[in-house]
Motif scaffolding. Structure first.
Motif, PDB file in Angstrom:
ATOM      1  N   SER A  47     -58.608  56.069  26.150  1.00  0.00           N
ATOM      2  CA  SER A  47     -58.094  56.393  27.576  1.00  0.00           C
ATOM      3  C   SER A  47     -56.708  56.628  27.618  1.00  0.00           C
ATOM      4  CB  SER A  47     -58.509  55.298  28.327  1.00  0.00           C
ATOM      5  OG  SER A  47     -58.024  54.249  28.002  1.00  0.00           O
ATOM      6  N   THR A  49     -54.488  54.359  28.868  1.00  0.00           N
ATOM      7  CA  THR A  49     -54.048  53.093  28.429  1.00  0.00           C
ATOM      8  C   THR A  49     -54.368  52.666  27.109  1.00  0.00           C
ATOM      9  OG1 THR A  49     -55.997  51.817  29.320  1.00  0.00           O
ATOM     10  CG2 THR A  49     -54.067  52.100  30.848  1.00  0.00           C
ATOM     11  N   ARG A  50     -55.054  53.306  26.516  1.00  0.00           N
ATOM     12  CA  ARG A  50     -55.633  53.393  24.881  1.00  0.00           C
ATOM     13  C   ARG A  50     -55.535  54.657  24.373  1.00  0.00           C
ATOM     14  NH1 ARG A  50     -54.287  48.740  26.357  1.00  0.00           N
ATOM     15  NH2 ARG A  50     -55.416  46.839  25.985  1.00  0.00           N
ATOM     16  N   ASP A  69     -58.693  48.810  22.423  1.00  0.00           N
ATOM     17  CA  ASP A  69     -59.039  47.454  22.717  1.00  0.00           C
ATOM     18  C   ASP A  69     -59.102  46.576  21.823  1.00  0.00           C
ATOM     19  OD1 ASP A  69     -58.873  48.451  25.783  1.00  0.00           O
ATOM     20  OD2 ASP A  69     -61.302  48.673  25.621  1.00  0.00           O
ATOM     21  N   TYR A  71     -60.353  43.370  22.399  1.00  0.00           N
ATOM     22  CA  TYR A  71     -61.486  42.630  22.624  1.00  0.00           C
ATOM     23  C   TYR A  71     -61.936  43.168  24.182  1.00  0.00           C
ATOM     24  CZ  TYR A  71     -65.018  38.715  22.252  1.00  0.00           C
ATOM     25  OH  TYR A  71     -65.930  37.925  22.058  1.00  0.00           O
ATOM     26  N   LYS A  72     -63.223  43.267  24.247  1.00  0.00           N
ATOM     27  CA  LYS A  72     -63.707  43.989  25.756  1.00  0.00           C
ATOM     28  C   LYS A  72     -63.711  42.849  26.717  1.00  0.00           C
ATOM     29  CE  LYS A  72     -64.717  48.280  24.312  1.00  0.00           C
ATOM     30  NZ  LYS A  72     -63.956  49.527  24.983  1.00  0.00           N
ATOM     31  N   ARG A  73     -63.016  42.150  26.808  1.00  0.00           N
ATOM     32  CA  ARG A  73     -62.887  41.438  28.021  1.00  0.00           C
ATOM     33  C   ARG A  73     -61.625  41.489  28.747  1.00  0.00           C
ATOM     34  NH1 ARG A  73     -65.971  36.404  25.264  1.00  0.00           N
ATOM     35  NH2 ARG A  73     -68.139  37.347  25.542  1.00  0.00           N
ATOM     36  N   SER A  74     -61.547  41.485  29.979  1.00  0.00           N
ATOM     37  CA  SER A  74     -60.416  41.829  30.675  1.00  0.00           C
ATOM     38  C   SER A  74     -59.094  41.103  30.486  1.00  0.00           C
ATOM     39  CB  SER A  74     -60.604  41.808  32.312  1.00  0.00           C
ATOM     40  OG  SER A  74     -61.100  40.480  32.721  1.00  0.00           O
ATOM     41  N   ALA A  75     -59.357  39.596  30.323  1.00  0.00           N
ATOM     42  CA  ALA A  75     -58.093  39.007  29.914  1.00  0.00           C
ATOM     43  C   ALA A  75     -57.179  39.266  28.780  1.00  0.00           C
ATOM     44  CB  ALA A  75     -58.615  37.407  29.836  1.00  0.00           C
ATOM     45  N   TYR A  76     -57.900  40.081  27.742  1.00  0.00           N
ATOM     46  CA  TYR A  76     -57.486  40.654  26.597  1.00  0.00           C
ATOM     47  C   TYR A  76     -56.754  41.670  26.854  1.00  0.00           C
ATOM     48  CZ  TYR A  76     -59.942  37.158  23.925  1.00  0.00           C
ATOM     49  OH  TYR A  76     -60.141  35.716  23.274  1.00  0.00           O
ATOM     50  N   ASP A  77     -56.807  42.645  27.954  1.00  0.00           N
ATOM     51  CA  ASP A  77     -56.122  43.724  28.125  1.00  0.00           C
ATOM     52  C   ASP A  77     -54.826  44.004  27.838  1.00  0.00           C
ATOM     53  OD1 ASP A  77     -58.623  44.781  29.043  1.00  0.00           O
ATOM     54  OD2 ASP A  77     -58.004  44.774  31.321  1.00  0.00           O
TER      55      ASP A  77
END
Length: 161
Positions: A47, A49-50, A69, A71-77
């Motif tokens: 995307s 951002t990636r 990414d 890890y697919k959890r928002s805190a790791y964005d």
């Protein structure tokens, strides 16, 4: 030399360079060559951002790099994994350094604060490249990858940007 966002037209060359690295057992845990069709979902998943970038010399892709990414959890964005692959005919020419420098410069504008590189512990050229740019050892995953001819350790290198 120019570094651009990868387009669909670049996917064949990206796949070719990736497959060159499968044969070396030095840079990816895939054990058999992949098809362009099998890489399409991976390509489409990137995307703004990636992104995937290509480095071109004389209109020909000689290297590519991507952020993925972690890890697919928002805190790791704020954290992304980086991958860089160089065509076998362009290795040891400084191409990898140019692409890595570009990606480090652009990372903050993508919301990335920490970059991780997962590198086979036996891949000395990649370890040297990332060390040159200030990456540190964040961890080691011992004997986690069966390369069929040997069991490989994976080094986790990281840098805050």
């Amino acid at each position: 030399m120019e570094i651009l966002h990868a387009t669909q037209d670049d996917l064949a060359k990206i796949t070719e360079i990736y497959n060159q690295n499968i044969a070396t057992k030095n840079a990816t845990a895939d054990l058999t060559p992949v098809s362009i069709a099998s890489r399409q979902e991976w390509f489409d998943a990137h995307s703004k951002t990636r992104p995937i970038f290509v480095l071109k010399l004389e209109n020909s892709v000689v290297a590519w790099g991507s952020f993925s990414d972690f890890y697919k959890r928002s805190a790791y964005d704020i954290t992304a994994e980086i991958s860089i692959y160089v065509d076998k005919n362009a290795r040891q020419s400084g191409i990898g350094s140019k692409l890595l420098a570009f990606m480090l410069d652009i990372a903050p504008s993508l919301g990335i604060k920490t970059i991780l590189a997962l590198i086979f512990a036996h891949n000395k050229p990649s370890i040297s490249l990332f060390n040159k740019f200030g990456f540190e050892k964040f961890g080691l995953l011992p004997q986690v990858c069966d390369m069929q001819e040997f069991i490989a350790d994976v080094l986790i290198m990281g840098k805050r940007v």
